[in-house]
Design a protein around this motif. Structure first.
Motif, PDB file in Angstrom:
ATOM      1  N   THR A   3      -6.431  -1.352  -5.049  1.00  0.00           N
ATOM      2  CA  THR A   3      -5.689  -0.645  -6.095  1.00  0.00           C
ATOM      3  C   THR A   3      -6.477   0.546  -6.616  1.00  0.00           C
ATOM      4  O   THR A   3      -5.933   1.645  -6.802  1.00  0.00           O
ATOM      5  N   ASP A  51      -6.852   8.116  -4.683  1.00  0.00           N
ATOM      6  CA  ASP A  51      -6.447   8.841  -3.475  1.00  0.00           C
ATOM      7  C   ASP A  51      -5.337   9.825  -3.832  1.00  0.00           C
ATOM      8  O   ASP A  51      -4.169   9.472  -3.895  1.00  0.00           O
ATOM      9  N   GLY A  91       0.786  -1.234   0.000  1.00  0.00           N
ATOM     10  CA  GLY A  91       0.000   0.000   0.000  1.00  0.00           C
ATOM     11  C   GLY A  91       0.811   1.273   0.000  1.00  0.00           C
ATOM     12  O   GLY A  91       0.240   2.370  -0.027  1.00  0.00           O
ATOM     13  N   GLN A 110      -8.900   2.215  -5.103  1.00  0.00           N
ATOM     14  CA  GLN A 110      -9.003   3.248  -4.073  1.00  0.00           C
ATOM     15  C   GLN A 110      -7.708   4.038  -3.959  1.00  0.00           C
ATOM     16  O   GLN A 110      -7.728   5.267  -3.796  1.00  0.00           O
ATOM     17  N   GLN A 111      -6.563   3.346  -4.057  1.00  0.00           N
ATOM     18  CA  GLN A 111      -5.286   4.048  -3.997  1.00  0.00           C
ATOM     19  C   GLN A 111      -5.101   4.954  -5.207  1.00  0.00           C
ATOM     20  O   GLN A 111      -4.582   6.074  -5.084  1.00  0.00           O
ATOM     21  N   ASP A 139       3.159   2.467  -7.582  1.00  0.00           N
ATOM     22  CA  ASP A 139       2.042   2.171  -6.683  1.00  0.00           C
ATOM     23  C   ASP A 139       1.375   0.887  -7.166  1.00  0.00           C
ATOM     24  O   ASP A 139       1.867   0.219  -8.079  1.00  0.00           O
ATOM     25  N   ARG A 140       0.286   0.518  -6.574  1.00  0.00           N
ATOM     26  CA  ARG A 140      -0.358  -0.750  -6.928  1.00  0.00           C
ATOM     27  C   ARG A 140      -0.817  -0.765  -8.380  1.00  0.00           C
ATOM     28  O   ARG A 140      -0.738  -1.796  -9.062  1.00  0.00           O
ATOM     29  N   VAL A 145       3.084   4.130  -1.601  1.00  0.00           N
ATOM     30  CA  VAL A 145       3.438   4.748  -2.875  1.00  0.00           C
ATOM     31  C   VAL A 145       4.915   5.117  -2.802  1.00  0.00           C
ATOM     32  O   VAL A 145       5.330   5.867  -1.913  1.00  0.00           O
ATOM     33  N   ALA A 185      -2.269  10.526  -0.987  1.00  0.00           N
ATOM     34  CA  ALA A 185      -1.165   9.573  -0.802  1.00  0.00           C
ATOM     35  C   ALA A 185      -0.113   9.740  -1.890  1.00  0.00           C
ATOM     36  O   ALA A 185       1.096   9.703  -1.618  1.00  0.00           O
ATOM     37  N   TYR A 186      -0.548   9.938  -3.119  1.00  0.00           N
ATOM     38  CA  TYR A 186       0.375  10.123  -4.237  1.00  0.00           C
ATOM     39  C   TYR A 186       1.157  11.421  -4.066  1.00  0.00           C
ATOM     40  O   TYR A 186       2.386  11.452  -4.230  1.00  0.00           O
TER      41      TYR A 186
END
Length: 510
Positions: free
Chosen positions: A485, A491, A59, A487-488, A80-81, A61, A494-495
């Motif tokens: 993946t 987001d 999870g 959701q990330q 990331d994912r 990044v 987070a990035y």
């Protein structure tokens, strides 16, 4: 200090680039040696992609800063994912394709394997880059290599299709540069994380200019993804090139889809202020039309390669319907379907290549001809690829479409989406049934000795279909992972935090 394992992020770009240079400089006259090195490098690339996928699965990044220059001033790769998933998919697909090509197709022209490795460099770079300008650079690397692969083996038909392909992509490159220039003129940056911070803060007077740049980029990405009305280059290109080149090109359309997800989910996503979801009004309607035209073209196809190309257009329409929802449920369904359609579509192109070889003068034209050697095997492979691409149970295409239909229920227009997806699937079923009946049931007696299909290419096709079956069996855990993946990917915080962290270098005088 950067840990040694952190350098794994850049290896999917560096390794194929070095391999391509080595193949050209040291082994250009030794095809068998090229095959060994190319297959070996691609196998190593699968291992690297699996490693970085495992890294990304926690999870986190990860930002890789070339030369330790901080963003947004330096070149940054971001793992990331989402990018790790597509890197692994690319590597697995590439291994199957290069094994198929080593069965003899790579010897029909020069420099297949160097071009193949340069293509992988461009694709992997596009998935990893953290800024829009380097996305353009990796697009160009990918496209220049694809020009050579598309024309590999020569022939007047291939040259004609290649001219169209080069022309449309050169025009798209010009539009890309204009869009990038407008965005930089307004924001002063092209780093995606920095753009995600600055776009919501743009003055109202500059918003129209920035939106123009954003929509120009969308035109480019839509062209790569074969979205109507920018899809017309794909059928001639994919049907006109060799089977392994067309199979590898299956991931190129996904680069366009990835760019839409990344740029319009991160930079112009829900938190972009006045420019939030700038492309959303266009994606879903165009995707539905793409699906319909792909299904119609499939039914009207006169060759198996044309049918395969229109199946790609229909699958991209289905995929972009899911992406066009711009929410976690739609993106989860879209990512599951993306993996499925890449594997199944590549298998279909490779099967078309085998059929063309086995039918002699008739090639892959959908006309009756003497029975081919190994027609039971090839007919079975075509049947499996067809039900996968159409979306019939029990394979992953069915599960992917069910997920997309379920995600679309949140929209007011969901009955139209359901109706068009289901109707297109029915039409595609008729198209594949017609092709199969002409190729295998309407064939006459064998005329003269025929050799069975070569073992190595058949094994490559079986591997792709086996992976499609495995993707079906793994639907439960795969969907759970892809939901995280999605959701990330949506987001933004987070990035941004991972890429724009404080400069790790000590200040002067410390």
């Amino acid at each position: 200090m950067t840990a040694p394992l952190d350098h794994m992020t850049i290896l999917p770009v560096i390794l194929p680039a070095m391999a391509a240079a080595f193949l050209v400089l040291a082994l250009r006259h030794h095809l068998n040696s090229q095959r060994i090195v190319s297959i070996g490098v691609t196998l190593v690339l699968v291992g690297i992609a699996a490693f970085v996928f495992a890294q990304a699965s926690d999870g986190t990044v990860r930002a890789y800063r070339l030369g330790a220059w901080p963003a947004p001033y330096g070149i940054t790769l971001v793992l990331d994912r989402l990018s790790a998933t597509l890197l692994l998919l690319t590597a697995v697909l590439a291994l199957c394709v290069v094994v198929y090509a080593a069965g003899g197709v790579d010897g029909r022209g020069r420099h297949f394997h160097p071009l193949f490795q340069f293509q992988l460099m461009g694709i992997n770079g596009a998935f990893l880059t953290g800024d829009v300008f380097n996305l353009f650079v990796f697009f160009e690397v990918m496209l220049i290599a694809s020009y050579g692969l598309m024309l590999h083996g020569g022939g007047p038909g291939r040259l004609k299709a290649g001219f169209q392909y080069v022309a449309i992509n050169l025009l798209a490159s010009v539009v890309f540069l204009v869009g990038v220039g407008l965005i930089y003129a307004v924001t002063g940056t092209l780093n995606m994380a920095d753009l995600a911070v600055k776009v919501p803060q743009v003055a109202e007077a500059d918003a129209a200019l920035l939106k123009t740049g954003a929509l120009l980029l969308f035109l480019v990405f839509a062209t790569k993804a074969a979205l109507v009305p920018l899809h017309w280059w794909l059928p001639a290109t994919y049907a006109g090139t060799s089977a392994p080149a067309a199979a590898l090109f299956m991931i190129m359309t996904k680069v366009g889809a990835y760019a839409i997800i990344r740029v319009y989910g991160l930079v112009f996503g829900a938190g972009a202020g006045p420019l939030a979801l700038a492309a959303a009004p266009f994606v879903l309607p165009a995707a539905l039309v793409t699906l319909v035209l792909g299904a119609a073209g499939l039914v009207g196809s006169r060759t198996l390669r044309d049918l395969s190309a229109f199946a790609v257009i229909a699958s991209m329409g289905t995929l972009l319907v899911a992406i066009g929802l711009f929410d976690a449920a739609g993106l989860t369904a879209g990512l599951y379907y993306l993996v499925h359609s890449t594997l199944a579509g590549a298998a279909l192109f490779l099967i078309a290549g085998l059929v063309q070889e086995q039918r002699g003068a008739a090639g892959d034209r959908l006309v009756p001809a003497p029975a081919m050697a190994g027609e039971t095997l090839l007919g079975g492979l075509l049947f499996l690829a067809a039900i996968a691409l159409v979306g019939l149970p029990p394979l992953s295409g069915f599960l992917g479409k069910v997920m997309i239909l379920k995600a679309a229920q949140a929209l007011v227009l969901w009955p139209w989406i359901w109706g068009l997806i289901l109707a297109a699937s029915l039409v595609m079923t008729f198209g594949f049934a017609r092709a199969g009946s002409v190729l295998f049931w309407a064939s006459g007696p064998v005329s003269g000795p025929r050799t069975p299909p070569p073992l190595v290419p058949v094994c490559a096709v079986l591997a792709l279909l086996g992976l499609t079956a495995a993707w079906t069996l793994a639907a439960g855990p795969a969907t759970g992972g892809l939901e995280i993946t999605a959701q990330q990917a949506l987001d933004r915080s987070a990035y941004i935090d991972a890429v724009l962290e404080p400069d790790p270098r000590p200040a002067a005088g410390d």
